[in-house]
Design an enzyme around this catalytic site. Structure first.
Site, short mmCIF file in Angstrom:
data_model
loop_
_atom_site.label_atom_id
_atom_site.label_comp_id
_atom_site.label_asym_id
_atom_site.label_seq_id
_atom_site.Cartn_x
_atom_site.Cartn_y
_atom_site.Cartn_z
N CYS A 22 -0.48 4.21 1.97
CA CYS A 22 -0.29 4.09 3.42
C CYS A 22 1.16 4.43 3.81
O CYS A 22 1.40 5.14 4.78
CB CYS A 22 -0.53 2.66 3.90
SG CYS A 22 -2.12 1.98 3.45
N ASP A 23 2.11 3.87 3.07
CA ASP A 23 3.49 3.82 3.55
C ASP A 23 4.45 4.73 2.78
O ASP A 23 5.62 4.82 3.15
CB ASP A 23 4.01 2.38 3.47
CG ASP A 23 3.12 1.41 4.25
OD1 ASP A 23 2.46 1.88 5.19
OD2 ASP A 23 3.09 0.22 3.93
N CYS A 73 0.83 -1.21 0.00
CA CYS A 73 0.00 0.00 0.00
C CYS A 73 0.87 1.26 0.00
O CYS A 73 1.34 1.69 1.04
CB CYS A 73 -0.93 0.00 1.22
SG CYS A 73 -1.96 1.47 1.34
#
Ligand SMILES: Cc1cc2nc3c(=O)[nH]c(=O)nc-3n(C[C@H](O)[C@H](O)[C@H](O)COP(=O)(O)OP(=O)(O)OC[C@H]3O[C@@H](n4cnc5c(N)ncnc54)[C@H](O)[C@@H]3O)c2cc1C
Lengths: 329, 217
Positions: free
Chosen positions: A152-153, A149
């Protein structure tokens, strides 16, 4: 609902209405056909699909054997036609990835990226484009540079060099997202060409931070504590180690996609779901169709027919009917 | 300038119409406000203004150091979501960092849950938690752009609600890089339980329960 404060989000949107009669997970031929029928039965229908080219029909270049559609047309176009037909009867479609379900609760719950949705019945139609195996290093380095992701990261990789591995819309979108943070991105593409929508291909191939490596397979993710590199092999060429601190993997394979069920339904040794003649799984009100089943020949028209049976059975389940009711209007 | 859009305000007013027990938000900030402290306070102010069931108390982290300690607040911005009114109760539900992006929905869900007075966890989890003997501290690292993170935070908060022995923190990894470093956070959500056990990703309830058992074993 989300609140954006210049933290990389531009969307401050209300969650869609989240209570439905039927939620269909996957909008390929199986899911979209089911939606046509549930919507026509006046069941409030939501289809959650993670992306047109994430499905088997979505990536099919040309199809000429779908009855009534002489074609040849692209699989993506055929899916679009089915989705539009379902929408014309009132089905809602959203682009999102389902990450979890609770099939035992009442109502049943479906967790996706943008929110949690509930329904009386669920039709599983996620196809069989799941990965069959992971590469060495992938599991141990998960959360230590291996990610699935980028949104997300991505922020953990500011000014660093990363690799994105994959060839579909999802992989390209994530690579483009990472350009906000990373200094350089290798896009490692296992196939000789990209299998994504034209505008994404154009953006990725012209972006100065992205280097596209076509026809290159991921062999290993290397690192002790943290990711230090990815070992790749171009077709017919020698293995090479790309020094990266992040590896974002979006590869596909030929396994039924059931990870989001988190083992709430039993699968066959091949990973397929099992249903009765009305496409119902062991849990009442939960149906499975299309390539998720091994018993069926993998053809778009068969997936579509499965979807129709499940839709009629879902209608029977929701209304407590004794028999399946045909749609002859 | 308001942070909340008008239609979102209307939507929340509607959502909050079902609130039963009073909810209190306690926000810790600083005079010379830290990164996102001002925004965190403003979010709490705007949300609290939408329902007479929600009250807000803002403390200065330095000037009210004792109160901060009492609530176990060691970094800011911090938000405590607790039962308010005549019978206040701090369940151990904490947000460290700004509840923006996807985490805004966590703040709203926390308010709804605390007001409802029921965690909504399964009977199996409730039974295990009721028999808990040792304290549990869960830290859920997130980024505001992570769609899967609210599920991990909310589950941790549900557990906090069930037991006085459980405290659950959301920690926004970008605002607290030293903690992200200390706990080797390179991907989110990452849940650290009692400093020892960790989980990558938004684990379902039953899987998390397994990890909790491991953490207190
Ligand atoms: C290269 C190729 C060529 C083919 N050619 C033909 C042909 O010529 N004629 C023919 O009849 N059949 C053909 N097939 C087979 C046919 O495409 C499949 O049998 C059919 O697409 C299966 O339909 P499905 O709806 O079950 O799955 P899919 O078409 O794979 O659709 C599944 C959908 O689920 C979505 N999804 C998956 N996981 C999630 C998740 N977690 N959350 C949300 N959404 C998710 C995906 O985005 C996708 O849209 C071909 C297949 C391939 C791979």
């Amino acid at each position: 609902m989300e609140l954006s404060l210049g933290l990389g989000l531009s969307k401050l949107g209300l969650e869609a209405e989240n209570d439905y009669d039927v939620i269909i997970i996957g909008g390929g031929p199986a899911g979209a056909s089911a939606a046509i029928y549930t919507a026509r039965s006046e069941l409030k229908t939501l289809v959650i699909d993670k992306g047109l080219t994430a499905g088997a029909l979505g990536i099919t270049a040309k199809i000429s054997n779908y009855p009534g559609v002489p074609g040849p047309i692209s699989g993506a176009e055929l899916v679009e036609i089915m989705r539009q037909q379902a929408e014309s009867f009132g089905a809602m479609f959203i682009t999102d990835k389902v990450v979890g379900v609770d099939i035992h609760s009442t109502p049943k719950m479906v967790m996706a990226g943008t929110g949690t949705f509930t329904a009386k019945a669920i039709i599983l139609a996620t196809g069989s484009m799941g990965r069959t195996s992971v590469v060495p290093g992938e599991e141990v380095l998960l959360g230590r540079g291996v990610s699935y992701c980028a949104t997300c990261d991505g922020a953990f990789f500011r000014d660093q060099t990363v690799a994105v591995i994959g060839n579909n819309d999802e992989a390209l979108e994530e690579a483009l997202f990472l350009t906000k943070y990373a200094a350089k991105i290798y896009l490692v593409v296992p196939t000789p060409e990209l299998k994504a929508r034209d505008f994404l291909v154009h953006e990725v191939t012209t972006h100065e931070k992205i280097e596209v490596l076509l026809g290159t397979r991921l062999k290993e993710i290397v690192g002790t504590e943290l990711v230090e590199g990815v070992r790749v092999q171009p077709r017919g060429g020698a293995e090479a180690l790309l020094p990266v601190s992040g590896a974002f993997v979006y590869l596909q394979g030929g396994k039924p996609i059931t990870d989001y069920l988190m083992e709430q339904l039993q699968t066959t040794p091949e990973g397929c779901l099992v249903v009765d003649s009305e496409m119902q799984t062991a849990v009442p009100g939960v149906f499975a169709v299309g390539d998720l089943l091994c018993t069926h020949i993998k053809q778009a028209v068969i997936a579509a027919a499965d979807g129709v049976i499940a839709a009629i059975a879902a209608d029977k389940f929701i209304h407590g009917r004794k028999k399946l009711q045909t749609d002859w209007r | 300038m308001a942070l909340l859009r008008e239609d979102d305000r209307q939507h929340l007013i509607n959502e909050f119409s079902v609130l039963t027990n009073p909810v209190k938000l306690v926000v810790f900030t600083q005079k010379l406000e830290c990164q996102y402290c001002a925004e965190t306070r403003m979010i709490a102010e705007e949300v609290a203004a939408l329902s007479d069931k929600i009250s807000l108390q803002v403390y200065d982290f330095e000037a009210h150091a004792e109160i901060a300690e009492q609530y176990g607040i060691d970094k800011i911005p911090a938000t405590v979501i607790m039962r308010g009114g005549n019978d206040p109760k701090d369940y151990g539900i904490r947000l460290f960092g700004i509840p923006s992006g996807y985490e805004f929905s966590t703040l709203i869900e926390d308010i709804m849950m605390v007001s409802r007075g029921d965690s909504g966890l399964s009977a199996e989890t409730k039974a295990w938690v009721a028999a808990l003997k040792k304290p549990v501290h869960m830290q859920v690292f997130i980024t505001p752009t992570c769609p899967y993170c609210p599920r991990a935070v909310i589950l941790a908060h549900q557990l906090a609600m069930e037991s006085d022995l459980i405290r659950s923190d959301m920690v926004e990894a970008i605002e607290f890089p030293h903690l992200a470093n200390k706990y080797h956070v390179h991907g989110v959500p990452r849940t650290v339980i009692n400093e020892r056990v960790h989980i990558e990703g938004a684990a379902p309830e039953r899987m998390l329960l397994g990890k909790l058992k491991e953490a207190v074993a």
